[in-house]
Design a protein around this motif. Structure first.
Motif, PDB file in Angstrom:
ATOM      1  N   THR A 128       6.866  -6.226   3.989  1.00  0.00           N
ATOM      2  CA  THR A 128       5.417  -6.251   4.110  1.00  0.00           C
ATOM      3  C   THR A 128       5.070  -6.564   5.559  1.00  0.00           C
ATOM      4  OG1 THR A 128       5.444  -7.194   1.888  1.00  0.00           O
ATOM      5  CG2 THR A 128       3.335  -7.298   3.097  1.00  0.00           C
ATOM      6  N   PRO A 129       4.060  -5.996   6.155  1.00  0.00           N
ATOM      7  CA  PRO A 129       3.019  -5.107   5.610  1.00  0.00           C
ATOM      8  C   PRO A 129       3.216  -3.611   5.887  1.00  0.00           C
ATOM      9  CG  PRO A 129       2.292  -6.068   7.694  1.00  0.00           C
ATOM     10  CD  PRO A 129       3.709  -6.489   7.500  1.00  0.00           C
ATOM     11  N   GLN A 130       4.431  -3.095   5.730  1.00  0.00           N
ATOM     12  CA  GLN A 130       4.633  -1.652   5.955  1.00  0.00           C
ATOM     13  C   GLN A 130       5.266  -0.970   4.746  1.00  0.00           C
ATOM     14  OE1 GLN A 130       7.995   0.170   6.892  1.00  0.00           O
ATOM     15  NE2 GLN A 130       8.532  -1.484   5.488  1.00  0.00           N
ATOM     16  N   ASN A 131       5.305  -1.644   3.591  1.00  0.00           N
ATOM     17  CA  ASN A 131       5.968  -1.054   2.418  1.00  0.00           C
ATOM     18  C   ASN A 131       5.410   0.311   2.047  1.00  0.00           C
ATOM     19  OD1 ASN A 131       7.750  -3.217   1.777  1.00  0.00           O
ATOM     20  ND2 ASN A 131       5.957  -4.378   1.174  1.00  0.00           N
ATOM     21  N   GLU A 132       4.107   0.506   2.243  1.00  0.00           N
ATOM     22  CA  GLU A 132       3.486   1.766   1.828  1.00  0.00           C
ATOM     23  C   GLU A 132       4.071   2.939   2.603  1.00  0.00           C
ATOM     24  OE1 GLU A 132       1.903  -0.936   2.880  1.00  0.00           O
ATOM     25  OE2 GLU A 132       1.094  -1.707   0.999  1.00  0.00           O
ATOM     26  N   LEU A 133       4.517   2.671   3.830  1.00  0.00           N
ATOM     27  CA  LEU A 133       5.122   3.755   4.621  1.00  0.00           C
ATOM     28  C   LEU A 133       6.472   4.149   4.020  1.00  0.00           C
ATOM     29  CD1 LEU A 133       5.517   5.669   6.949  1.00  0.00           C
ATOM     30  CD2 LEU A 133       5.879   3.736   8.472  1.00  0.00           C
ATOM     31  N   THR A 134       7.289   3.160   3.702  1.00  0.00           N
ATOM     32  CA  THR A 134       8.579   3.434   3.060  1.00  0.00           C
ATOM     33  C   THR A 134       8.340   4.165   1.739  1.00  0.00           C
ATOM     34  OG1 THR A 134       9.393   1.385   4.034  1.00  0.00           O
ATOM     35  CG2 THR A 134      10.748   2.381   2.322  1.00  0.00           C
ATOM     36  N   GLU A 135       7.339   3.710   0.990  1.00  0.00           N
ATOM     37  CA  GLU A 135       7.055   4.319  -0.308  1.00  0.00           C
ATOM     38  C   GLU A 135       6.523   5.753  -0.144  1.00  0.00           C
ATOM     39  OE1 GLU A 135       6.183   0.070  -2.568  1.00  0.00           O
ATOM     40  OE2 GLU A 135       4.495   1.368  -2.066  1.00  0.00           O
ATOM     41  N   TYR A 136       5.735   5.962   0.912  1.00  0.00           N
ATOM     42  CA  TYR A 136       5.223   7.304   1.179  1.00  0.00           C
ATOM     43  C   TYR A 136       6.380   8.256   1.462  1.00  0.00           C
ATOM     44  CZ  TYR A 136       2.049  10.942   2.781  1.00  0.00           C
ATOM     45  OH  TYR A 136       1.346  12.114   2.890  1.00  0.00           O
ATOM     46  N   MET A 137       7.323   7.769   2.261  1.00  0.00           N
ATOM     47  CA  MET A 137       8.471   8.612   2.604  1.00  0.00           C
ATOM     48  C   MET A 137       9.332   8.864   1.370  1.00  0.00           C
ATOM     49  SD  MET A 137       7.773   9.460   5.470  1.00  0.00           S
ATOM     50  CE  MET A 137       8.457   9.794   7.062  1.00  0.00           C
ATOM     51  N   ALA A 138       9.472   7.859   0.515  1.00  0.00           N
ATOM     52  CA  ALA A 138      10.260   8.044  -0.720  1.00  0.00           C
ATOM     53  C   ALA A 138       9.663   9.190  -1.529  1.00  0.00           C
ATOM     54  CB  ALA A 138      10.273   6.764  -1.544  1.00  0.00           C
ATOM     55  N   GLU A 139       8.329   9.230  -1.563  1.00  0.00           N
ATOM     56  CA  GLU A 139       7.680  10.255  -2.377  1.00  0.00           C
ATOM     57  C   GLU A 139       7.670  11.621  -1.683  1.00  0.00           C
ATOM     58  OE1 GLU A 139       3.760   9.229  -3.706  1.00  0.00           O
ATOM     59  OE2 GLU A 139       3.494  11.155  -4.747  1.00  0.00           O
ATOM     60  N   HIS A 140       7.337  11.628  -0.385  1.00  0.00           N
ATOM     61  CA  HIS A 140       7.056  12.916   0.261  1.00  0.00           C
ATOM     62  C   HIS A 140       8.217  13.516   1.046  1.00  0.00           C
ATOM     63  CE1 HIS A 140       2.825  12.901  -0.855  1.00  0.00           C
ATOM     64  NE2 HIS A 140       2.931  11.586  -0.734  1.00  0.00           N
ATOM     65  N   MET A 141       9.123  12.672   1.544  1.00  0.00           N
ATOM     66  CA  MET A 141      10.213  13.224   2.353  1.00  0.00           C
ATOM     67  C   MET A 141      11.102  14.128   1.511  1.00  0.00           C
ATOM     68  SD  MET A 141      11.239  13.487   5.280  1.00  0.00           S
ATOM     69  CE  MET A 141      11.460  12.407   6.660  1.00  0.00           C
ATOM     70  N   ARG A 142      11.348  13.703   0.285  1.00  0.00           N
ATOM     71  CA  ARG A 142      12.227  14.508  -0.563  1.00  0.00           C
ATOM     72  C   ARG A 142      11.562  15.814  -0.993  1.00  0.00           C
ATOM     73  NH1 ARG A 142      14.666   9.352  -3.976  1.00  0.00           N
ATOM     74  NH2 ARG A 142      16.264   8.820  -2.457  1.00  0.00           N
ATOM     75  N   LYS A 143      10.214  15.874  -0.845  1.00  0.00           N
ATOM     76  CA  LYS A 143       9.511  17.128  -1.171  1.00  0.00           C
ATOM     77  C   LYS A 143       9.517  18.087   0.023  1.00  0.00           C
ATOM     78  CE  LYS A 143       6.178  15.019  -4.313  1.00  0.00           C
ATOM     79  NZ  LYS A 143       4.835  14.415  -4.249  1.00  0.00           N
ATOM     80  N   ALA A 144       9.628  17.529   1.214  1.00  0.00           N
ATOM     81  CA  ALA A 144       9.635  18.389   2.406  1.00  0.00           C
ATOM     82  C   ALA A 144      10.966  19.125   2.468  1.00  0.00           C
ATOM     83  CB  ALA A 144       9.464  17.532   3.660  1.00  0.00           C
ATOM     84  N   GLU A 145      10.927  20.377   2.910  1.00  0.00           N
ATOM     85  CA  GLU A 145      12.160  21.172   2.901  1.00  0.00           C
ATOM     86  C   GLU A 145      13.218  20.530   3.795  1.00  0.00           C
ATOM     87  OE1 GLU A 145      11.630  25.300   3.802  1.00  0.00           O
ATOM     88  OE2 GLU A 145      13.812  25.575   3.732  1.00  0.00           O
ATOM     89  N   GLY A 146      14.366  20.266   3.240  1.00  0.00           N
ATOM     90  CA  GLY A 146      15.448  19.665   4.012  1.00  0.00           C
ATOM     91  C   GLY A 146      15.257  18.186   4.285  1.00  0.00           C
ATOM     92  N   GLY A 147      14.246  17.588   3.667  1.00  0.00           N
ATOM     93  CA  GLY A 147      13.934  16.189   3.951  1.00  0.00           C
ATOM     94  C   GLY A 147      14.852  15.224   3.220  1.00  0.00           C
ATOM     95  N   VAL A 148      15.252  14.164   3.917  1.00  0.00           N
ATOM     96  CA  VAL A 148      16.122  13.153   3.309  1.00  0.00           C
ATOM     97  C   VAL A 148      15.461  11.777   3.445  1.00  0.00           C
ATOM     98  CG1 VAL A 148      18.364  12.008   3.411  1.00  0.00           C
ATOM     99  CG2 VAL A 148      18.198  14.461   3.859  1.00  0.00           C
ATOM    100  N   PHE A 149      15.440  11.052   2.334  1.00  0.00           N
ATOM    101  CA  PHE A 149      14.966   9.666   2.340  1.00  0.00           C
ATOM    102  C   PHE A 149      16.083   8.780   1.843  1.00  0.00           C
ATOM    103  CE2 PHE A 149      13.715   6.114  -0.320  1.00  0.00           C
ATOM    104  CZ  PHE A 149      12.882   5.384   0.509  1.00  0.00           C
ATOM    105  N   ILE A 150      16.377   7.722   2.571  1.00  0.00           N
ATOM    106  CA  ILE A 150      17.329   6.732   2.045  1.00  0.00           C
ATOM    107  C   ILE A 150      16.699   5.350   2.131  1.00  0.00           C
ATOM    108  CG2 ILE A 150      19.593   5.633   2.276  1.00  0.00           C
ATOM    109  CD1 ILE A 150      20.691   8.112   3.489  1.00  0.00           C
ATOM    110  N   GLN A 151      16.698   4.653   0.996  1.00  0.00           N
ATOM    111  CA  GLN A 151      16.352   3.238   1.055  1.00  0.00           C
ATOM    112  C   GLN A 151      17.639   2.513   1.393  1.00  0.00           C
ATOM    113  OE1 GLN A 151      14.115   1.408  -2.183  1.00  0.00           O
ATOM    114  NE2 GLN A 151      15.104  -0.531  -1.723  1.00  0.00           N
TER     115      GLN A 151
END
Ligand code: TPP
Ligand code: SF4
Lengths: 257, 179, 352
Positions: C30-53
């Motif tokens: 905190t206070p940047q969790n929403e960015l990590t969560e945004y990437m979790a949701e959207h990076m994997r939708k972007a072509e070739g996108g990779v998200f790792i927690q």
């Protein structure tokens, strides 16, 4: 004079917990305080709380405590215990704290056989930061960073810390418990007591993993949370004693030469 | 023009949605706007609040030091924020569950039984939209049409029924406040 | 062009993906969790996108370093304590000349501090932060629109100079929403010769920071230093607000600059001639522009949400040519424009 049958443990301060309703942290705090009282070790106990929902544990425990950076509690506790071997030193850690960012610290503290006690709260999510995936999140469990449920291909598998640490030769006592029913709560208290007794007997690293509800981030009510722990969570994380060197030493003693 | 409002209540009452929907409709109406939620540990134990600032020019701070409006959905919110409200500010109370009144005498209070109104409409979850109806009527910061459009955008058009229920809830709150 | 209403954290995520970022690793804080969560949701939708927690911030920065070496646009984000952990990796990326964007949504410190907005990481960000002779470029947005624009620009700068670039904002910027418009990003320019993708039938290459021969290491350090000189010469950004006829200039960045603008507006209404100088790049610091101002203005007030860090850069820039006052609110305290206006007014009336 009326007989007192229930009161606040001496080792807890007069403070109202900030935990959400139904949260397992509150139950475990109380159990630990009861054990500390019963063993008469309040004055010689030093605790290291985590970064996690229990970060303010020093507001509740009436024993000496020192904050550590996220995940580093076992390293700090090792330092404390080595300097003060006759004190009772415990870490209180969540699953993110212990099994993600702090895995190296906890693993090596266990492997060195540090004579400390780790109370490990496994609630299968990151509570404090708002319900992200933890190393212990179950397969298909939905969190804010595993929106479609945890997938093995992307996120790997739930980490079974008790099973892992019981393999380390430095660990002396490892038990996994739950706090979702009165009977289990009593059992958890016995395990915490046993872990502290191991430390007192200087047997090495002791850890109690406690399956604990986070209704807020599981997005369940308290009753459903308890049920889910029975039906789902405890199937992946079966309770039980994974290591107990007191048994082994007893057995060895029984073997006729 | 510069208007600031605080929305506050229990988590689950849809307080943050009240703020984002207002902010969205202010944007669509061409205003400068900021929205700031309470975050992190503040939310443990189950409370939520957010601040919306709407103006004709660039907004310096999104923090509402002296909000013109307080929209309190539960009693703790009333006690936490009543001292912050600007002199002669306006307070909206969810009178379905708040029996207390502000201790300050300079504030104008609108008691809206939004929980009961929502229940009569058959869906207690829209109490927040009922309250928004009352708030928009009294404050006039955006037009009801603009607000409803934003609400629909924010809620997404997943379920058709939802938009209809929201419209009714908004109208009920709007009509509850007599000019 | 459509205006959208998004939170600062989400804006950074969306801008990054639009700019072609295809690898993100991060650890919740905190206070940047929403960015990590945004990437979790959207990076994997972007072509070739990779998200790792990742399991920690140490791991996250090393993951992006690896992905960067393959030629991907990469990003990681965290908040103050996590950025401390990333320093080892940032130093390594600077040494190996790996581009990447690091987002710091600052919170109160030192130590665990708190989760309120703060500006206590200025020194860490602008002085390199990790070990060794290196710099990171630092962008300090003050509005949600700038978060969007500068995030895209950060990727371009990182590629252009093959260096880690930091976005330095605070908890308030991360959490607040404002209407913004996403610009369309420029096409990426990044030669394949810098990418490590397997030699195939060609000559193999390696990327390293370890230079055991001190003469080689010295040359490498000078090479980096020449690059930093070019950056200093070409890449400074700042905003000058209300400077005409100003008798006093406030120097502030990020959230503090927003508050200062609010205060200036109130005081201008009372006839006080006060302006704002807002550095947008913190390293390189817009030193020459600020120094030039001292020809006309003799009173400066540095305002930071810290005990005084950028203050040192302002002193270096003004070289004693003007009087400098300081006002600080460290540890997560954010004053209101009205409160800060009182401070400014008192100093304004006392000026020589
Ligand atoms: C270096 C660093 N990274 C991230 C954080 C933010 N942080 C605080 S607690 C926490 C995780 C909490 O989860 P867990 O350990 O499972 O405990 P819980 O809150 O569920 O009890 C994180 C990521 C931090 N304090 N420091
Ligand atoms: S978020 Fe979860 S772990 Fe944290 S206090 Fe609430 S219930 Fe407990």
């Amino acid at each position: 004079m009326a007989k007192i049958i229930f009161q606040k443990p001496k080792s807890l301060k007069e403070k109202i917990f900030h935990y959400c309703p139904g949260c397992g942290h509150s139950i475990v705090h109380r159990l630990m305080a009861e054990v500390i009282d019963e063993m008469g070790i309040q004055g010689i106990t030093i605790g290291v709380p985590p970064a996690g929902c229990a970060v303010l544990a020093y507001n509740y425990f009436d024993v000496d405590m020192i904050e550590s950076p996220h995940g580093r509690a076992p390293a700090m506790a090792s330092g404390i215990k080595r300097m003060l071997p006759d004190r009772m030193v415990f870490c209180y850690q969540g699953d993110g704290d212990l099994a993600a960012i702090g895995l190296a610290e906890s693993f090596h503290a266990a492997n060195r056989g540090e004579n400390i006690t780790v109370i490990f709260i496994n609630n299968a999510v990151y509570g404090m930061t708002g319900g992200q995936m933890a190393p212990t999140t179950l397969l298909n469990q939905k969190t804010t960073t595993s929106l479609a449920g945890r997938q093995t291909l992307l996120d790997g598998y739930p980490v079974k810390v008790s099973e892992l640490f019981s393999q380390l030769e430095g660990s002396a006592y490892i038990e996994r418990c739950m706090v979702n029913s009165p009977a289990f709560v009593n059992k958890t208290k016995k395990a915490i007591r046993k872990a502290f007794e191991c430390q007192k007997a200087e047997l090495g690293f002791s850890m109690v993993e406690i399956l604990s509800a986070c209704p807020t981030n599981w997005k369940m009510n308290t009753i459903d949370s308890c049920q889910w722990m029975d039906d789902v969570m405890s199937k992946v994380f079966p309770p039980g004693v994974f290591k107990d060197v007191t048994k082994a030493t007893k057995k060895a003693a029984e073997v006729p030469s | 023009m510069m208007t600031k409002a605080i929305f506050s209540g229990f988590g689950g009452q849809g307080v943050l949605m009240m703020g984002t929907s207002l902010a969205h409709s202010a944007m669509s109406s061409g205003y400068h706007v900021t929205y700031l939620p309470a975050y992190g540990a503040e939310m443990r134990g189950g409370t939520a609040n957010c601040t919306v600032a709407i103006g004709n020019e660039e907004i310096a701070s999104p923090v509402a030091s002296e909000p013109d409006y307080l929209i309190a959905m539960n009693s703790p919110s009333l006690f936490s924020f009543q001292t912050k409200v600007a002199a002669r500010g306006i307070v909206f109370l969810n009178s379905s569950i708040i029996s207390d009144r502000p201790s300050r005498s300079d504030l104008t209070v609108y008691s809206v039984p939004c929980g009961d109104i929502a229940q009569d409409l058959g869906n207690t979850r829209v109490a927040n939209v009922v309250m928004m109806g009352a708030f928009i009527k009294k404050s006039g910061v955006v037009t009801p049409e603009m607000y409803l459009k934003s609400l629909e955008t924010i809620m997404g058009s997943r379920k058709k029924g939802v938009a209809e229920v929201n419209r009714k809830a908004f109208a009920a709150g709007f009509d509850y406040i007599k000019d | 062009m459509n205006k959208v209403l998004m939170s600062g954290n989400n804006i950074i995520g969306e801008a990054a993906i639009r700019a072609g970022c295809r690898f993100y690793a991060g650890y919740p804080i905190t206070p940047q969790n929403e960015l990590t969560e945004y990437m979790a949701e959207h990076m994997r939708k972007a072509e070739g996108g990779v998200f790792i927690q990742s399991e920690s911030e140490v791991a996250a920065i090393n993951m992006i370093a690896g992905a960067s070496a393959t030629g991907a646009r990469v990003m990681t984000s965290s908040s103050s304590p996590g950025i401390s952990l990333k320093q080892e990796g940032i130093s390594s990326m600077a040494a190996c000349e790996l581009p990447g964007v690091i987002v710091n949504i600052m919170r109160g410190g030192p130590g665990l501090g708190n989760i309120r907005p703060s500006q206590g990481d200025y020194f860490q960000a602008t002085r390199g932060g990790g070990h060794g002779d290196y710099r990171t470029m630092v962008f300090a947005p003050a509005t949600c629109q700038e978060l969007a624009d500068l995030t895209m620009d950060a990727f371009d700068a990182a590629d252009k100079y093959r260096t880690p670039v930091m976005i330095l904002a605070d908890g308030m910027m991360g959490q607040m929403m404002e209407p913004i418009i996403f610009k369309s990003p420029a096409p990426r320019v990044y030669p394949e010769k810098f990418m490590l993708r397997g030699a195939g039938s060609g000559k193999s290459k390696f990327i390293r920071g370890l230079l055991l021969d001190p003469i080689d290491a010295e040359e490498h350090n000078w090479k980096l230093a020449r690059k930093y000189e070019v950056i200093t010469e070409h890449e400074t950004l700042c905003e000058e607000h209300n400077l005409e006829e100003a008798d006093m200039v406030i120097v502030a960045y990020g959230t503090a600059a927003r508050i200062a603008k609010g205060a200036i507006k109130r005081l201008r209404d009372h006839g006080m001639k006060i302006g704002l100088f807002r550095p947008i790049t913190l390293w390189p610091f817009p030193e020459l522009k600020l120094r030039a101002l001292s020809a006309k203005v003799k009173n400066f007030l540095v305002f930071e949400m810290s005990t005084g860090q950028m203050l040192e850069d302002v002193r270096l820039a003004l070289q004693g040519y003007a009087h400098i006052d300081f006002h600080g609110r460290p540890g997560g305290a954010v004053p209101t424009p009205a409160e800060f206006a009182n401070v400014v007014a008192r100093l304004y009336n006392k000026r020589d």
